[in-house]
Motif scaffolding. Structure first.
Motif, PDB file in Angstrom:
ATOM      1  N   THR A  28       2.916   3.059   4.440  1.00 57.58           N
ATOM      2  CA  THR A  28       2.833   2.696   3.023  1.00 57.58           C
ATOM      3  C   THR A  28       4.214   2.622   2.392  1.00 57.58           C
ATOM      4  N   ASP A  29       4.300   1.825   1.330  1.00 58.13           N
ATOM      5  CA  ASP A  29       5.474   1.806   0.464  1.00 58.13           C
ATOM      6  C   ASP A  29       5.179   2.739  -0.705  1.00 58.13           C
ATOM      7  N   GLY A  30       6.103   2.840  -1.630  1.00 56.37           N
ATOM      8  CA  GLY A  30       5.915   3.688  -2.800  1.00 56.37           C
ATOM      9  C   GLY A  30       4.929   3.103  -3.800  1.00 56.37           C
ATOM     10  N   ILE A  31       4.481   3.948  -4.702  1.00 54.13           N
ATOM     11  CA  ILE A  31       3.575   3.540  -5.781  1.00 54.13           C
ATOM     12  C   ILE A  31       4.403   2.943  -6.914  1.00 54.13           C
ATOM     13  N   GLU A  32       3.929   1.836  -7.476  1.00 52.54           N
ATOM     14  CA  GLU A  32       4.619   1.181  -8.584  1.00 52.54           C
ATOM     15  C   GLU A  32       3.636   0.849  -9.694  1.00 52.54           C
ATOM     16  N   ASP A  33       4.165   0.678 -10.911  1.00 56.43           N
ATOM     17  CA  ASP A  33       3.345   0.178 -12.010  1.00 56.43           C
ATOM     18  C   ASP A  33       3.059  -1.291 -11.759  1.00 56.43           C
ATOM     19  N   ALA A  34       1.827  -1.725 -11.981  1.00 50.77           N
ATOM     20  CA  ALA A  34       1.447  -3.108 -11.715  1.00 50.77           C
ATOM     21  C   ALA A  34       1.639  -4.012 -12.934  1.00 50.77           C
ATOM     22  N   ASP A  35       2.038  -3.451 -14.077  1.00 53.33           N
ATOM     23  CA  ASP A  35       2.240  -4.227 -15.304  1.00 53.33           C
ATOM     24  C   ASP A  35       1.015  -5.048 -15.680  1.00 53.33           C
ATOM     25  N   ARG A  36      -0.151  -4.437 -15.537  1.00 50.95           N
ATOM     26  CA  ARG A  36      -1.389  -5.072 -15.981  1.00 50.95           C
ATOM     27  C   ARG A  36      -2.398  -3.992 -16.319  1.00 50.95           C
ATOM     28  N   ASP A  37      -3.405  -4.385 -17.079  1.00 45.46           N
ATOM     29  CA  ASP A  37      -4.441  -3.450 -17.489  1.00 45.46           C
ATOM     30  C   ASP A  37      -5.690  -3.648 -16.643  1.00 45.46           C
ATOM     31  N   CYS A  38      -6.447  -2.580 -16.489  1.00 50.49           N
ATOM     32  CA  CYS A  38      -7.691  -2.627 -15.733  1.00 50.49           C
ATOM     33  C   CYS A  38      -8.692  -3.561 -16.430  1.00 50.49           C
ATOM     34  N   PRO A  39      -9.308  -4.474 -15.674  1.00 55.50           N
ATOM     35  CA  PRO A  39     -10.308  -5.367 -16.275  1.00 55.50           C
ATOM     36  C   PRO A  39     -11.597  -4.650 -16.670  1.00 55.50           C
ATOM     37  N   ASP A  40     -11.845  -3.469 -16.120  1.00 58.70           N
ATOM     38  CA  ASP A  40     -13.066  -2.723 -16.433  1.00 58.70           C
ATOM     39  C   ASP A  40     -12.918  -1.821 -17.657  1.00 58.70           C
ATOM     40  N   CYS A  41     -11.819  -1.024 -17.698  1.00 57.61           N
ATOM     41  CA  CYS A  41     -11.707  -0.023 -18.774  1.00 57.61           C
ATOM     42  C   CYS A  41     -10.450  -0.172 -19.628  1.00 57.61           C
ATOM     43  N   GLY A  42      -9.537  -1.070 -19.237  1.00 55.25           N
ATOM     44  CA  GLY A  42      -8.307  -1.252 -19.995  1.00 55.25           C
ATOM     45  C   GLY A  42      -7.221  -0.242 -19.670  1.00 55.25           C
ATOM     46  N   GLY A  43      -7.464   0.618 -18.668  1.00 56.13           N
ATOM     47  CA  GLY A  43      -6.490   1.636 -18.266  1.00 56.13           C
ATOM     48  C   GLY A  43      -5.308   1.046 -17.520  1.00 56.13           C
ATOM     49  N   ASN A  44      -4.334   1.891 -17.224  1.00 58.20           N
ATOM     50  CA  ASN A  44      -3.132   1.484 -16.506  1.00 58.20           C
ATOM     51  C   ASN A  44      -3.436   1.250 -15.029  1.00 58.20           C
ATOM     52  N   VAL A  45      -2.921   0.135 -14.477  1.00 62.19           N
ATOM     53  CA  VAL A  45      -3.107  -0.185 -13.062  1.00 62.19           C
ATOM     54  C   VAL A  45      -1.797   0.064 -12.317  1.00 62.19           C
ATOM     55  N   ILE A  46      -1.895   0.724 -11.167  1.00 67.28           N
ATOM     56  CA  ILE A  46      -0.738   0.944 -10.304  1.00 67.28           C
ATOM     57  C   ILE A  46      -0.979   0.230  -8.977  1.00 67.28           C
ATOM     58  N   SER A  47       0.104   0.007  -8.226  1.00 66.62           N
ATOM     59  CA  SER A  47      -0.031  -0.698  -6.951  1.00 66.62           C
ATOM     60  C   SER A  47       0.675   0.066  -5.843  1.00 66.62           C
ATOM     61  N   VAL A  48       0.247  -0.230  -4.619  1.00 67.45           N
ATOM     62  CA  VAL A  48       0.884   0.334  -3.425  1.00 67.45           C
ATOM     63  C   VAL A  48       0.808  -0.709  -2.321  1.00 67.45           C
ATOM     64  N   GLY A  49       1.924  -0.905  -1.632  1.00 69.39           N
ATOM     65  CA  GLY A  49       1.934  -1.791  -0.481  1.00 69.39           C
ATOM     66  C   GLY A  49       1.678  -0.964   0.769  1.00 69.39           C
ATOM     67  N   TYR A  50       0.858  -1.513   1.673  1.00 69.43           N
ATOM     68  CA  TYR A  50       0.542  -0.756   2.888  1.00 69.43           C
ATOM     69  C   TYR A  50       0.171  -1.676   4.040  1.00 69.43           C
ATOM     70  N   MET A  51       0.229  -1.109   5.229  1.00 67.14           N
ATOM     71  CA  MET A  51      -0.147  -1.823   6.444  1.00 67.14           C
ATOM     72  C   MET A  51      -1.416  -1.196   7.015  1.00 67.14           C
ATOM     73  N   PRO A  52      -2.570  -1.887   6.852  1.00 74.04           N
ATOM     74  CA  PRO A  52      -3.801  -1.360   7.447  1.00 74.04           C
ATOM     75  C   PRO A  52      -3.831  -1.565   8.967  1.00 74.04           C
ATOM     76  N   SER A  53      -3.018  -2.517   9.458  1.00 77.09           N
ATOM     77  CA  SER A  53      -2.904  -2.768  10.894  1.00 77.09           C
ATOM     78  C   SER A  53      -1.488  -3.245  11.184  1.00 77.09           C
ATOM     79  N   VAL A  54      -1.160  -3.395  12.449  1.00 77.12           N
ATOM     80  CA  VAL A  54       0.183  -3.800  12.857  1.00 77.12           C
ATOM     81  C   VAL A  54       0.545  -5.190  12.334  1.00 77.12           C
ATOM     82  N   THR A  55      -0.451  -6.051  12.189  1.00 79.34           N
ATOM     83  CA  THR A  55      -0.193  -7.453  11.833  1.00 79.34           C
ATOM     84  C   THR A  55      -0.443  -7.799  10.371  1.00 79.34           C
ATOM     85  N   GLU A  56      -0.756  -6.825   9.528  1.00 79.24           N
ATOM     86  CA  GLU A  56      -1.136  -7.137   8.145  1.00 79.24           C
ATOM     87  C   GLU A  56      -0.411  -6.244   7.151  1.00 79.24           C
TER      88      GLU A  56
END
Length: 74
Positions: A28-56
């Motif tokens: 995984t990479d670090g957690i970052e602010d996604a600069d967008r609001d949740c479409p369900d509740c309007g809360g803060n959205v964060i993002s994380v980059g990750y590798m679920p497999s060797v090729t993705e």
């Protein structure tokens, strides 16, 4: 790598990726602010980059307040 509070619990980048993906990622990479609001509740959205497999590499998005989550998979 920074930890963040998600739905009242402190999570690591690995745990955040696991919440989005449903299984533990290889890497995984670090957690970052996604600069967008949740479409369900309007809360803060964060993002994380990750590798679920060797090729993705995926960016996962998770609301810090509710169950909403998504990835950038096509």
């Amino acid at each position: 790598m920074s930890n963040r509070v998600v739905q009242g619990r402190m999570v690591t980048p690995d745990k955040l990726a696991e919440l989005v993906e449903g299984s533990r990622p290889m890497e995984t990479d670090g957690i970052e602010d996604a600069d967008r609001d949740c479409p369900d509740c309007g809360g803060n959205v964060i993002s994380v980059g990750y590798m679920p497999s060797v090729t993705e590499f995926v960016t996962g998005y998770k609301c810090q307040e509710c169950d909403w989550k998504e990835t950038d998979r096509e």
